[in-house]
Design a protein around this motif. Structure first.
Motif, PDB file in Angstrom:
ATOM      1  N   ARG A  19       0.988  -1.263   0.007  1.00 20.96           N
ATOM      2  CA  ARG A  19       0.030   0.098  -0.193  1.00 20.96           C
ATOM      3  C   ARG A  19       0.922   1.333  -0.073  1.00 20.96           C
ATOM      4  NH1 ARG A  19      -2.607   3.357   3.551  1.00 20.96           N
ATOM      5  NH2 ARG A  19      -1.431   2.716   5.434  1.00 20.96           N
ATOM      6  N   LEU A  20       1.848   1.465   0.728  1.00 21.45           N
ATOM      7  CA  LEU A  20       2.799   2.240   0.745  1.00 21.45           C
ATOM      8  C   LEU A  20       3.659   2.592  -0.473  1.00 21.45           C
ATOM      9  CD1 LEU A  20       4.121   1.803   4.631  1.00 21.45           C
ATOM     10  CD2 LEU A  20       2.413   3.487   3.784  1.00 21.45           C
ATOM     11  N   ARG A  21       4.079   1.468  -0.867  1.00 18.14           N
ATOM     12  CA  ARG A  21       4.742   1.539  -2.069  1.00 18.14           C
ATOM     13  C   ARG A  21       3.961   1.891  -3.373  1.00 18.14           C
ATOM     14  NH1 ARG A  21       8.496  -3.961  -3.129  1.00 18.14           N
ATOM     15  NH2 ARG A  21       9.733  -3.443  -1.507  1.00 18.14           N
ATOM     16  N   GLN A  22       2.565   1.725  -3.304  1.00 16.58           N
ATOM     17  CA  GLN A  22       1.635   2.492  -4.270  1.00 16.58           C
ATOM     18  C   GLN A  22       1.448   3.627  -4.156  1.00 16.58           C
ATOM     19  OE1 GLN A  22       0.539   0.905  -7.091  1.00 16.58           O
ATOM     20  NE2 GLN A  22      -0.293   2.713  -7.785  1.00 16.58           N
ATOM     21  N   GLY A  23       1.306   4.231  -3.082  1.00 17.77           N
ATOM     22  CA  GLY A  23       1.179   5.704  -2.821  1.00 17.77           C
ATOM     23  C   GLY A  23       2.602   6.387  -3.211  1.00 17.77           C
ATOM     24  N   ILE A  24       3.735   5.784  -2.882  1.00 18.24           N
ATOM     25  CA  ILE A  24       4.885   6.357  -3.391  1.00 18.24           C
ATOM     26  C   ILE A  24       5.073   6.332  -4.745  1.00 18.24           C
ATOM     27  CG2 ILE A  24       7.531   6.099  -3.332  1.00 18.24           C
ATOM     28  CD1 ILE A  24       7.126   5.100  -0.070  1.00 18.24           C
ATOM     29  N   ARG A  25       4.839   5.268  -5.273  1.00 20.50           N
ATOM     30  CA  ARG A  25       4.969   5.473  -6.781  1.00 20.50           C
ATOM     31  C   ARG A  25       3.861   6.650  -7.318  1.00 20.50           C
ATOM     32  NH1 ARG A  25       4.787  -0.622  -5.734  1.00 20.50           N
ATOM     33  NH2 ARG A  25       6.933  -1.028  -6.361  1.00 20.50           N
ATOM     34  N   GLU A  26       2.636   6.526  -7.076  1.00 18.61           N
ATOM     35  CA  GLU A  26       1.688   7.627  -7.600  1.00 18.61           C
ATOM     36  C   GLU A  26       2.247   9.009  -7.388  1.00 18.61           C
ATOM     37  OE1 GLU A  26      -2.082   6.855  -5.688  1.00 18.61           O
ATOM     38  OE2 GLU A  26      -2.141   5.322  -6.395  1.00 18.61           O
ATOM     39  N   HIS A  27       3.085   9.202  -6.245  1.00 13.96           N
ATOM     40  CA  HIS A  27       3.536  10.378  -6.287  1.00 13.96           C
ATOM     41  C   HIS A  27       4.969  10.755  -7.007  1.00 13.96           C
ATOM     42  CE1 HIS A  27       4.765  14.142  -3.929  1.00 13.96           C
ATOM     43  NE2 HIS A  27       5.734  13.867  -4.030  1.00 13.96           N
ATOM     44  N   ARG A  28       5.700   9.709  -7.174  1.00 13.61           N
ATOM     45  CA  ARG A  28       6.917   9.516  -8.108  1.00 13.61           C
ATOM     46  C   ARG A  28       6.578   9.753  -9.498  1.00 13.61           C
ATOM     47  NH1 ARG A  28       8.961   3.837  -9.238  1.00 13.61           N
ATOM     48  NH2 ARG A  28       7.317   4.045 -10.363  1.00 13.61           N
ATOM     49  N   ASP A  29       5.511   9.130  -9.871  1.00 12.15           N
ATOM     50  CA  ASP A  29       5.074   9.165 -11.200  1.00 12.15           C
ATOM     51  C   ASP A  29       4.491  10.437 -11.788  1.00 12.15           C
ATOM     52  OD1 ASP A  29       6.440   6.741 -11.576  1.00 12.15           O
ATOM     53  OD2 ASP A  29       4.335   5.995 -11.451  1.00 12.15           O
ATOM     54  N   CYS A  30       4.243  11.495 -10.767  1.00 13.13           N
ATOM     55  CA  CYS A  30       3.770  13.034 -11.009  1.00 13.13           C
ATOM     56  C   CYS A  30       4.827  13.447 -11.914  1.00 13.13           C
ATOM     57  CB  CYS A  30       3.703  13.818  -9.995  1.00 13.13           C
ATOM     58  SG  CYS A  30       2.368  13.382  -8.822  1.00 13.13           S
ATOM     59  N   SER A  31       4.267  14.184 -13.022  1.00 18.55           N
ATOM     60  CA  SER A  31       5.043  14.856 -13.948  1.00 18.55           C
ATOM     61  C   SER A  31       4.434  16.056 -14.225  1.00 18.55           C
ATOM     62  CB  SER A  31       4.845  14.055 -15.300  1.00 18.55           C
ATOM     63  OG  SER A  31       5.969  14.418 -16.143  1.00 18.55           O
ATOM     64  N   ARG A  32       5.147  17.092 -15.128  1.00 13.69           N
ATOM     65  CA  ARG A  32       4.636  18.455 -15.520  1.00 13.69           C
ATOM     66  C   ARG A  32       4.128  19.233 -14.549  1.00 13.69           C
ATOM     67  NH1 ARG A  32       2.253  17.211 -21.740  1.00 13.69           N
ATOM     68  NH2 ARG A  32       3.908  15.684 -22.359  1.00 13.69           N
ATOM     69  N   HIS A  33       2.971  19.518 -14.780  1.00 17.97           N
ATOM     70  CA  HIS A  33       2.421  20.666 -13.642  1.00 17.97           C
ATOM     71  C   HIS A  33       1.963  19.621 -12.394  1.00 17.97           C
ATOM     72  CE1 HIS A  33       2.728  24.281 -15.772  1.00 17.97           C
ATOM     73  NE2 HIS A  33       2.432  23.739 -16.885  1.00 17.97           N
ATOM     74  N   ASP A  34       1.772  18.458 -12.438  1.00 19.32           N
ATOM     75  CA  ASP A  34       1.308  17.672 -11.276  1.00 19.32           C
ATOM     76  C   ASP A  34       2.393  17.715 -10.169  1.00 19.32           C
ATOM     77  OD1 ASP A  34      -1.146  17.226 -12.072  1.00 19.32           O
ATOM     78  OD2 ASP A  34      -0.488  15.412 -13.045  1.00 19.32           O
ATOM     79  N   LEU A  35       3.688  18.170 -10.590  1.00 14.12           N
ATOM     80  CA  LEU A  35       4.862  18.127  -9.561  1.00 14.12           C
ATOM     81  C   LEU A  35       4.582  19.404  -8.432  1.00 14.12           C
ATOM     82  CD1 LEU A  35       7.814  17.741 -12.163  1.00 14.12           C
ATOM     83  CD2 LEU A  35       6.920  16.129 -10.237  1.00 14.12           C
ATOM     84  N   CYS A  36       3.711  20.280  -9.004  1.00 16.06           N
ATOM     85  CA  CYS A  36       3.788  21.405  -8.012  1.00 16.06           C
ATOM     86  C   CYS A  36       2.624  21.283  -7.150  1.00 16.06           C
ATOM     87  CB  CYS A  36       3.569  22.746  -8.998  1.00 16.06           C
ATOM     88  SG  CYS A  36       4.809  22.951 -10.118  1.00 16.06           S
ATOM     89  N   ARG A  70      12.323  24.685  -9.755  1.00 13.85           N
ATOM     90  CA  ARG A  70      12.742  24.266 -11.084  1.00 13.85           C
ATOM     91  C   ARG A  70      14.031  24.294 -11.822  1.00 13.85           C
ATOM     92  NH1 ARG A  70      13.633  23.095 -15.536  1.00 13.85           N
ATOM     93  NH2 ARG A  70      12.534  23.089 -17.228  1.00 13.85           N
ATOM     94  N   GLN A  71      14.743  25.247 -10.979  1.00 18.22           N
ATOM     95  CA  GLN A  71      16.398  25.324 -11.113  1.00 18.22           C
ATOM     96  C   GLN A  71      16.810  23.921 -10.892  1.00 18.22           C
ATOM     97  OE1 GLN A  71      17.278  28.648  -9.201  1.00 18.22           O
ATOM     98  NE2 GLN A  71      17.456  29.920 -11.057  1.00 18.22           N
ATOM     99  N   SER A  72      16.401  23.336  -9.651  1.00 19.06           N
ATOM    100  CA  SER A  72      16.874  21.981  -8.845  1.00 19.06           C
ATOM    101  C   SER A  72      16.682  21.096  -9.920  1.00 19.06           C
ATOM    102  CB  SER A  72      16.256  21.840  -7.572  1.00 19.06           C
ATOM    103  OG  SER A  72      15.022  21.225  -7.492  1.00 19.06           O
ATOM    104  N   LEU A  73      15.757  21.061 -10.649  1.00 18.93           N
ATOM    105  CA  LEU A  73      15.179  20.040 -11.606  1.00 18.93           C
ATOM    106  C   LEU A  73      16.359  20.005 -12.959  1.00 18.93           C
ATOM    107  CD1 LEU A  73      11.459  20.032 -11.967  1.00 18.93           C
ATOM    108  CD2 LEU A  73      12.757  18.268 -10.718  1.00 18.93           C
ATOM    109  N   ASP A  74      16.639  21.543 -13.292  1.00 19.49           N
ATOM    110  CA  ASP A  74      17.602  21.403 -14.503  1.00 19.49           C
ATOM    111  C   ASP A  74      19.176  20.933 -13.766  1.00 19.49           C
ATOM    112  OD1 ASP A  74      16.156  22.652 -16.344  1.00 19.49           O
ATOM    113  OD2 ASP A  74      16.720  24.696 -15.774  1.00 19.49           O
ATOM    114  N   GLU A  75      19.430  21.021 -12.600  1.00 22.00           N
ATOM    115  CA  GLU A  75      20.706  20.580 -12.088  1.00 22.00           C
ATOM    116  C   GLU A  75      20.695  18.925 -12.139  1.00 22.00           C
ATOM    117  OE1 GLU A  75      21.058  22.472  -8.564  1.00 22.00           O
ATOM    118  OE2 GLU A  75      21.448  24.636  -9.553  1.00 22.00           O
ATOM    119  N   ARG A  82      11.639  17.722 -21.971  1.00 20.02           N
ATOM    120  CA  ARG A  82      11.118  19.367 -21.667  1.00 20.02           C
ATOM    121  C   ARG A  82       9.836  19.542 -22.430  1.00 20.02           C
ATOM    122  NH1 ARG A  82      14.410  18.777 -17.988  1.00 20.02           N
ATOM    123  NH2 ARG A  82      16.252  20.271 -17.573  1.00 20.02           N
ATOM    124  N   THR A  83       8.938  20.057 -22.014  1.00 21.93           N
ATOM    125  CA  THR A  83       7.742  20.606 -22.707  1.00 21.93           C
ATOM    126  C   THR A  83       7.427  21.955 -22.577  1.00 21.93           C
ATOM    127  OG1 THR A  83       5.512  20.136 -22.983  1.00 21.93           O
ATOM    128  CG2 THR A  83       6.413  19.633 -21.011  1.00 21.93           C
TER     129      THR A  83
END
Length: 89
Positions: A19-36, A70-75, A82-83
């Motif tokens: 259950r915890l792994r699934q929650g972590i995966r859902e968070h990890r798999d966020c992308s684009r604006h969902d990261l915010c 966003r700068q940390s993502l570039d680093e 990129r999109t």
């Protein structure tokens, strides 16, 4: 704080780990604006139920944090795709 784990059977612990792994995966798999976004569903995986209300910075400080993030993502991920797709609700 984690005494509940001491009382769980092996099978219950395995289910909890899944259950915890699934929650972590859902968070990890966020992308684009969902990261915010605010992610209370991730914290809801914990057995200690609280409803923390975040302290929200004023706009100028908040935007500085967004830029820093966003700068940390570039680093950290210089070769990530990129999109320039517009944000749409």
């Amino acid at each position: 704080m984690d005494e509940d784990l001491e009382r769980m059977t092996r099978e219950e612990l395995i289910e909890e780990a899944k259950r915890l792994r699934q929650g972590i995966r859902e968070h990890r798999d966020c992308s684009r604006h969902d990261l915010c976004w605010h992610h209370p569903a991730l914290w809801a995986l914990l057995p200690d139920k609280t409803d923390p209300v975040p302290v929200v910075p004023e706009w100028p400080e908040f935007m500085k944090g967004c830029i820093k993030y966003r700068q940390s993502l570039d680093e950290q991920l210089p070769n990530a795709p990129r999109t320039d797709d517009s944000y749409e609700e």
